[in-house]
Design an enzyme around this catalytic site. Structure first.
Site, mmCIF file in Angstrom:
data_model
loop_
_atom_site.group_PDB
_atom_site.id
_atom_site.type_symbol
_atom_site.label_atom_id
_atom_site.label_comp_id
_atom_site.label_asym_id
_atom_site.label_seq_id
_atom_site.Cartn_x
_atom_site.Cartn_y
_atom_site.Cartn_z
ATOM 1 N N HIS A 88 7.398 -30.614 12.441
ATOM 2 C CA HIS A 88 7.281 -29.592 13.507
ATOM 3 C C HIS A 88 7.462 -30.206 14.901
ATOM 4 C CE1 HIS A 88 5.432 -27.088 10.328
ATOM 5 N NE2 HIS A 88 4.807 -28.194 10.020
ATOM 6 N N GLU A 119 26.372 -34.446 21.962
ATOM 7 C CA GLU A 119 26.341 -32.998 22.234
ATOM 8 C C GLU A 119 27.609 -32.316 21.722
ATOM 9 O OE1 GLU A 119 24.213 -32.009 26.244
ATOM 10 O OE2 GLU A 119 25.191 -33.935 26.431
ATOM 11 N N SER A 168 27.186 -37.846 35.604
ATOM 12 C CA SER A 168 27.272 -36.500 36.181
ATOM 13 C C SER A 168 28.071 -36.598 37.465
ATOM 14 C CB SER A 168 25.862 -35.982 36.467
ATOM 15 O OG SER A 168 25.901 -35.024 37.501
ATOM 16 N N LYS A 200 22.260 -39.775 36.323
ATOM 17 C CA LYS A 200 22.474 -39.251 34.976
ATOM 18 C C LYS A 200 23.304 -40.157 34.078
ATOM 19 C CE LYS A 200 21.404 -35.690 33.493
ATOM 20 N NZ LYS A 200 21.918 -34.332 33.786
#
Ligand code: ARG
Length: 459
Positions: free
Chosen positions: A156, A290, A277, A283
């Site tokens: 979980h 992804e 970024s 970043k």
């Protein structure tokens, strides 16, 4: 361009309809399979006396030249052709004349395209399995180096019990091993040729289907001509196997994204597999992971497209089936592209053992072990579970961990607690003692590595 089927109709077709009907844009990638299939067909026709020996030789030589020409870029594939089959046949006839017109005896594009696709996908299976093996090797190597690196195991998304990073990675290796099994199973079922089914009803010529099958490395021939030309189960099976590969890559991607976040800091991706970024200078983004997660949607879509295209098509061949190729090609292309970046990304990631160990120590990940300690002293598990639950509750109110609680406090809960409890809840000990088969301790991770390496071989 004159249609090879001009006869019953004028063969003159509206340009928009012609474009709509054409599959050359996506089936030209099967040129090699189409040509070697035609060479085998010509051999068979010659051997069976259906065409003359000299015609057979002219055809085989002409097809060899076309293959060579396409491969060396001297014969461009005509983008206006209807499909790769008509292009090759048309080119052959243009080059060798009359004998070229005999190639399509005892054959139809219906059995031809079904054979070409099986041949082509056989190669795609082998390439994909090779890439999966590369990923498994990268995983086992990193797992071997990190077999003793303790990390929190989750259920979980809550810290549950301690495992090791090696143990965690090997879970993925097992998934990818099953993926190989599924692709190989589907490949084996696919490896029979429909050639000789002709349009749908076989042929009156004295063909030798098995000779053609043998020349092309098929294990046999399809047993029903209607099924032979209309079966695309293999596309669905392969797309399903590929969809599961993507499921596994996507789950793994999700973890890589989390692990490389500022909050986790379990791993650091190599600069070669991250991006920055355009606006935020701090970043470092896990774009590859992804994208793999995102491309999973495409492959699921390919599977759905194939199932839906086939649904409700009556026997035998229908033009609907031309829609099989873009979907199954895209599924293979996507999976191969993902695997191509995923393996080196895994192989080059830096493992932050300290962060993992700290995260494992921070929660109450050893609570089950404390309950098991009491069980070892004779308390029933359910009673011990409840008692430890109360201790955890008190600790979390006071901002303490189980290791911080002094023995006198423990004794207030139960007389069974003794100094040895601290060893029992030591995180490293907790992992080491999980020696049940397949667990993180007891050398099982090493044995999983050996099992996997033995299963995938050295090729
Ligand atoms: N381009 C077609 C396909 O991909 C080849 C078979 C065409 N057969 C036919 N009878 N029109 O399915």
């Amino acid at each position: 361009m004159a249609k090879l089927w001009a006869g019953r109709t004028s063969g003159v077709i509206d340009p928009a309809a012609e474009d709509f009907n054409s599959s050359i844009r996506f089936d030209s990638r099967m040129y090699r399979e189409d040509i070697i299939g035609s060479i085998a067909h010509a051999h068979m026709l010659g051997a069976q006396g259906i065409i003359s020996h000299s015609d057979m030789e002219a055809i085989v030589e002409g097809l060899g030249d076309i293959l060579d020409g396409i491969e060396h870029g001297t014969i461009p594939i005509d983008p206006a052709a209807e499909d790769i089959h008509s292009f090759v046949e048309g080119e052959l006839t243009r080059r060798i004349g009359e004998p070229g017109k005999r190639l399509h005896t005892a054959r139809s594009r219906n059995d031809q395209v079904a054979q070409d696709l099986r041949l082509y996908l056989r190669g795609q299976c082998d390439e994909t399995v090779g890439l999966l093996k590369k990923l498994i090797r990268a995983l086992t190597e990193t797992a071997g180096k990190n077999a003793a690196v303790v990390m929190p195991g989750y259920t979980h998304m809550q810290r549950a019990q301690p495992v090791t990073f090696g143990h965690h990675l090997m879970a993925y290796a097992m998934m990818f091993l099953r993926d190989i099994g599924r692709i190989e199973d589907a490949r084996a079922r696919m490896n029979v040729t429909p050639i000789g089914s002709c349009a749908l009803a076989g042929t009156t010529y004295p063909t030798d289907r098995r000779a053609e099958a043998a020349e092309l490395g098929f294990d046999g021939v399809s047993r029903n001509s209607l099924d032979g030309v209309s079966d695309r189960d293999f596309c669905v099976e392969l797309a399903a196997a590929l969809a599961l590969v993507m499921t596994h890559l996507s789950r793994f991607s999700e973890e890589i994204i989390l692990w490389s976040s500022w909050e986790f800091k379990f791993i650091k991706l190599s600069d070669a597999y991250s991006t920055g970024s355009s606006i935020m200078p701090q970043k470092k983004n896990p774009d590859m992971a992804e994208l793999c997660r995102g491309k999973t949607g495409r492959v699921y879509g390919d599977l759905m497209a194939l199932l839906t295209v086939l649904k409700g098509t009556p026997l035998a061949y229908n033009k609907d089936m031309q829609e099989d190729k873009e979907a199954i090609f895209d599924a293979f292309d996507t999976v191969k592209a993902c695997l191509g970046v995923f393996s080196p990304m895994v192989a080059t990631m830096q493992v932050n053992a300290k962060s993992m160990r700290d995260a494992a120590a921070g929660g109450f990940i050893n609570a089950t072990d404390l309950a098991d300690y009491l069980v070892g002293k004779g308390m029933p598990f359910r009673t011990a579970y409840k008692l430890v639950g109360n201790i955890v509750e008190e600790c979390s109110e006071k901002g303490m961990t189980l290791e911080d609680v002094p023995i006198e406090e423990y004794r207030k809960y139960s007389e069974l607690f003794d100094e040895d409890l601290y060893k029992a809840i030591d995180i490293d000990e907790c992992v080491k003692r999980r020696t049940s088969e397949g667990g993180p301790g007891g050398g099982w991770v090493q044995r999983q590595i050996e099992y996997i390496m033995g299963s995938i071989g050295d090729d």
